[in-house]
Design a protein around this motif. Structure first.
Motif, PDB file in Angstrom:
ATOM      1  N   VAL A  35       0.833  -1.196   0.000  1.00  0.00           N
ATOM      2  CA  VAL A  35       0.000   0.000   0.000  1.00  0.00           C
ATOM      3  C   VAL A  35       0.874   1.255   0.000  1.00  0.00           C
ATOM      4  CG1 VAL A  35      -1.689   1.311   1.338  1.00  0.00           C
ATOM      5  CG2 VAL A  35      -1.848  -1.169   1.247  1.00  0.00           C
ATOM      6  N   ALA A  37      -0.082   5.264   0.504  1.00  0.00           N
ATOM      7  CA  ALA A  37      -1.142   6.248   0.745  1.00  0.00           C
ATOM      8  C   ALA A  37      -0.809   7.520  -0.030  1.00  0.00           C
ATOM      9  CB  ALA A  37      -1.258   6.546   2.232  1.00  0.00           C
ATOM     10  N   VAL A  40      -3.681  13.679  -0.396  1.00  0.00           N
ATOM     11  CA  VAL A  40      -5.044  14.104  -0.705  1.00  0.00           C
ATOM     12  C   VAL A  40      -5.014  15.224  -1.747  1.00  0.00           C
ATOM     13  CG1 VAL A  40      -7.152  15.098   0.255  1.00  0.00           C
ATOM     14  CG2 VAL A  40      -5.798  13.495   1.603  1.00  0.00           C
ATOM     15  N   ASP A  86      -2.758  -1.495  -3.228  1.00  0.00           N
ATOM     16  CA  ASP A  86      -3.814  -0.499  -3.084  1.00  0.00           C
ATOM     17  C   ASP A  86      -3.153   0.866  -3.017  1.00  0.00           C
ATOM     18  OD1 ASP A  86      -6.337   0.578  -2.854  1.00  0.00           O
ATOM     19  OD2 ASP A  86      -6.564   0.111  -0.725  1.00  0.00           O
ATOM     20  N   PRO A  88      -4.712   4.034  -1.697  1.00  0.00           N
ATOM     21  CA  PRO A  88      -5.762   4.876  -1.116  1.00  0.00           C
ATOM     22  C   PRO A  88      -5.313   6.327  -1.065  1.00  0.00           C
ATOM     23  CG  PRO A  88      -4.583   3.761   0.618  1.00  0.00           C
ATOM     24  CD  PRO A  88      -4.045   3.220  -0.688  1.00  0.00           C
ATOM     25  N   GLU A  89      -6.267   7.221  -1.089  1.00  0.00           N
ATOM     26  CA  GLU A  89      -5.967   8.643  -0.988  1.00  0.00           C
ATOM     27  C   GLU A  89      -6.451   9.126   0.363  1.00  0.00           C
ATOM     28  OE1 GLU A  89      -7.344  12.726  -3.186  1.00  0.00           O
ATOM     29  OE2 GLU A  89      -7.009  10.970  -4.448  1.00  0.00           O
ATOM     30  N   GLY A  90      -5.568   9.762   1.112  1.00  0.00           N
ATOM     31  CA  GLY A  90      -5.958  10.272   2.410  1.00  0.00           C
ATOM     32  C   GLY A  90      -4.793  10.356   3.364  1.00  0.00           C
ATOM     33  N   ASP A  94      -4.348   7.143   8.983  1.00  0.00           N
ATOM     34  CA  ASP A  94      -5.760   6.755   8.886  1.00  0.00           C
ATOM     35  C   ASP A  94      -5.970   5.746   7.765  1.00  0.00           C
ATOM     36  OD1 ASP A  94      -6.356   8.449  10.987  1.00  0.00           O
ATOM     37  OD2 ASP A  94      -7.082  10.074   9.692  1.00  0.00           O
ATOM     38  N   SER A  95      -5.319   5.959   6.628  1.00  0.00           N
ATOM     39  CA  SER A  95      -5.439   5.027   5.503  1.00  0.00           C
ATOM     40  C   SER A  95      -4.901   3.652   5.874  1.00  0.00           C
ATOM     41  CB  SER A  95      -4.684   5.564   4.278  1.00  0.00           C
ATOM     42  OG  SER A  95      -5.276   6.753   3.800  1.00  0.00           O
ATOM     43  N   LYS A  98      -7.263   1.856   8.262  1.00  0.00           N
ATOM     44  CA  LYS A  98      -8.408   1.352   7.509  1.00  0.00           C
ATOM     45  C   LYS A  98      -8.034   0.076   6.755  1.00  0.00           C
ATOM     46  CE  LYS A  98     -11.909   2.855   4.210  1.00  0.00           C
ATOM     47  NZ  LYS A  98     -12.387   3.939   3.339  1.00  0.00           N
ATOM     48  N   GLU A  99      -6.848   0.046   6.165  1.00  0.00           N
ATOM     49  CA  GLU A  99      -6.373  -1.162   5.467  1.00  0.00           C
ATOM     50  C   GLU A  99      -6.294  -2.339   6.438  1.00  0.00           C
ATOM     51  OE1 GLU A  99      -5.454  -1.859   2.247  1.00  0.00           O
ATOM     52  OE2 GLU A  99      -5.866   0.142   1.474  1.00  0.00           O
TER      53      GLU A  99
END
Length: 146
Positions: A35, A37, A40, A86, A88-90, A94-95, A98-99
């Motif tokens: 991952v 991240a 944003v 993955d 993710p954007e953020g 926190d990302s 969440k993962e």
């Protein structure tokens, strides 16, 4: 242990982190989830003249980051480990949390950059934050600078 999360930032420690995750996956027949991240994209910049987000430039950055993730995943698959990615954007921590929660992660393998105490006091540390918040084991791979 069946699911290993491997956060990467494409820095000098990434190769060592991926190798450590590979060794863990081989020994336990685990799946690796690589991952990155992404930062944003600003949805609102402000009033008047100023910086305006360049959507095309942002898309090129995301495409380049996805290609780097794909290269890592393909390298792991060529060596016989199932891997997925993955982007993710953020906010990073926190990302990652969440993962961990959404993908039944059993372990995190991540790098530490060793910026030093002053940097960590001012800017904080993703590694430190994840160590505090994670409910699963976190294996920290030091950078060569550490």
């Amino acid at each position: 242990m069946k699911n290993i999360l491997v956060p990467v930032d494409f820095s000098d420690v990434t190769e060592a982190v991926v190798e450590a995750a590979f060794e863990q996956a081989v020994s336990s027949d685990a799946v690796i989830r690589v991952v990155h991240a992404a930062a944003v994209t600003p949805a609102f910049v402000g009033y008047g003249v100023g910086v305006v987000p360049d959507v095309e430039f942002r898309e090129k950055i995301l495409e380049a980051e996805q290609k780097q993730l794909d290269d890592i995943v393909n390298g792991l698959r060529e060596r016989g480990v199932f891997a997925e990615s993955d982007l993710p954007e953020g906010p990073i921590v926190d990302s990652l949390m969440k993962e961990i929660e959404e993908n039944n992660i059993d372990m995190v393998v991540m790098g530490s950059h060793g910026h030093g105490a002053v940097f960590n006091i001012i800017a904080g540390s993703v590694t430190q934050a994840l160590l505090r918040r994670s409910k699963v084991p976190v294996l920290v791979v030091p950078s060569k600078r550490s």
